[in-house]
Design an enzyme around this catalytic site. Structure first.
Site, mmCIF file in Angstrom:
data_model
loop_
_atom_site.group_PDB
_atom_site.id
_atom_site.type_symbol
_atom_site.label_atom_id
_atom_site.label_comp_id
_atom_site.label_asym_id
_atom_site.label_seq_id
_atom_site.Cartn_x
_atom_site.Cartn_y
_atom_site.Cartn_z
ATOM 1 N N SER A 143 0.867 -1.182 0.000
ATOM 2 C CA SER A 143 0.000 0.000 0.000
ATOM 3 C C SER A 143 0.896 1.222 0.000
ATOM 4 O O SER A 143 2.034 1.172 0.497
ATOM 5 C CB SER A 143 -0.877 0.014 1.247
ATOM 6 N N TYR B 19 -1.550 -1.533 10.220
ATOM 7 C CA TYR B 19 -1.651 -1.716 8.757
ATOM 8 C C TYR B 19 -0.350 -1.296 8.062
ATOM 9 O O TYR B 19 0.176 -2.022 7.220
ATOM 10 C CB TYR B 19 -2.831 -0.880 8.245
#
Lengths: 264, 105
Positions: free
Chosen positions: A153, A165
């Site tokens: 990401s 994350y």
């Protein structure tokens, strides 16, 4: 490597980027295995791929489990006889800051618990590791050339509120370099590994969010809109076909910048 | 259409446009897809065996061993202290904030 005639395993293939990747591969002549936690999503995607004239299996499985990872590879090989492309799209978010303070006292009122930390690390990092590891094992033992794709990401650079994350995604971004280095060490020359780091993407999670917040996000995207899942699928398709792309993580963000136009 | 039962689950194998779809009857009576568009090149006599083989690989029957994490024992002299296996899928994490550092009001 050609997409046509290849067999692809896509975790998290029941929606979002994984679904787009699966349909892109089917349109280009690959057979696909959809792996997802939600049978409802599997049924919908398998039905739609069937209507496209594709060959598909759907496996309900949890990517954090070694046994279930082994199971979806065994099923893929039982159905199609080989594995050439693995795309590890399965991912979750559990956002929150590490500490939250009490407004009146300024003392710590709450801290991020393992209930938020561990599932994100388990799914986004351990799940990717198991998917890549067992995919590579199947390719090596079967003698099949292949490509392993990790989905990182753009938040690998560090996103406030996403300690869990971002920590997993920065590891996912590093993984291809190490995996390919180890392949070189072991004399494995016909399997590549790449990472894809998408920016803000038009998945249900983002398109359904507060529209004012979405507008603020898009103000920092040079393209002026969200990246479409199909655009990410096309980049992965390029990675399959262009063998020079290897041991690296590519960003596809539409030109995401920090506020004020400073490059991220 | 061909049907078979495996591990108390009911499967059907149905031909559509020269290919075969496999579906499963779930516990709530609904139908769930297992696969679609398979076995186009196979003779019909081999379809059920191939479908069974695929189903067996998807839904293996076996025993899951549950136990302590013996691989990472803490040693005190010659005594091995084994804790729970926190990587085991059945391990339940404490779902509240830690009590080791209670908030100060």
């Amino acid at each position: 490597m050609e997409i046509k005639g290849s067999v692809a395993v896509i975790t998290g293939g029941g929606n979002g980027i994984g679904e787009a990747v699966a349909k892109y591969f089917v349109r280009n002549g690959a057979k696909v295995a959809i792996v997802d936690m939600a049978q409802k999503n599997i049924d919908r995607v398998v039905k739609e791929i069937k209507e496209m004239g594709g060959e598909v299996i759907g496996v309900q499985a949890n990517v954090t489990s070694e046994a279930e990872t082994a199971r979806f590879y065994q099923a893929t090989i039982a159905a199609f006889g080989k594995v050439n492309i693995v795309v590890s799209c399965a991912g979750i978010i559990r956002d929150g800051t590490m500490l939250s303070l009490d407004k009146e006292t300024g003392k710590v009122a709450r801290k991020m618990g393992l209930d938020k930390w561990q599932p994100v690390i388990d799914t986004n990092l351990t799940g990717t590791f198991l998917t890549v590891r067992d995919g590579a094992e199947a390719m090596v033992n079967g003698g099949w050339p292949g490509l392993l794709v990790c989905i990182s990401s753009v938040n690998k650079v560090g996103q406030v509120g996403q300690l869990n994350y971002s920590s997993a995604k920065v590891a996912d971004a590093l993984l291809p370099k190490i995996v390919v280095g180890e392949f070189l060490l072991r004399g494995i020359r016909n399997i590549r590994c790449v990472g894809i780091a998408p920016g803000y993407t038009a998945t249900p999670m983002l398109t359904g969010m507060n529209q004012e917040a979405l507008k603020a996000i898009l103000a920092d995207v040079h393209l002026g809109r969200l990246v479409e899942p199909d655009e990410i699928a096309r980049l992965i398709g390029q990675c399959v076909e262009n063998e020079a792309i290897n041991a690296t993580t590519l960003e596809i963000t539409g030109g995401l910048c920090y506020p004020g136009g400073i490059a991220k | 259409m061909k049907t078979f039962t495996y591990n108390d689950m009911h499967f059907s194998v149905e031909k559509a446009q020269g290919r075969w779809d496999i579906s499963c009857r779930t516990a709530d009576g609904k139908s769930a897809y297992v696969a679609a568009g398979l076995f186009a090149d196979l003779p019909e006599s081999e379809i059920e065996a191939r479908a069974r083989a695929l189903v067996c690989s998807m839904f293996p029957v076996g025993i899951k061993i549950v136990g302590p994490d013996v691989a990472h024992a803490n040693l005190i002299g010659d005594l091995k202290i084994v804790g729970p296996d926190v990587t085991h899928p059945n391990f339940i994490y404490w779902d509240k904030d830690s009590s080791s550092s209670p908030k100060q009001l």
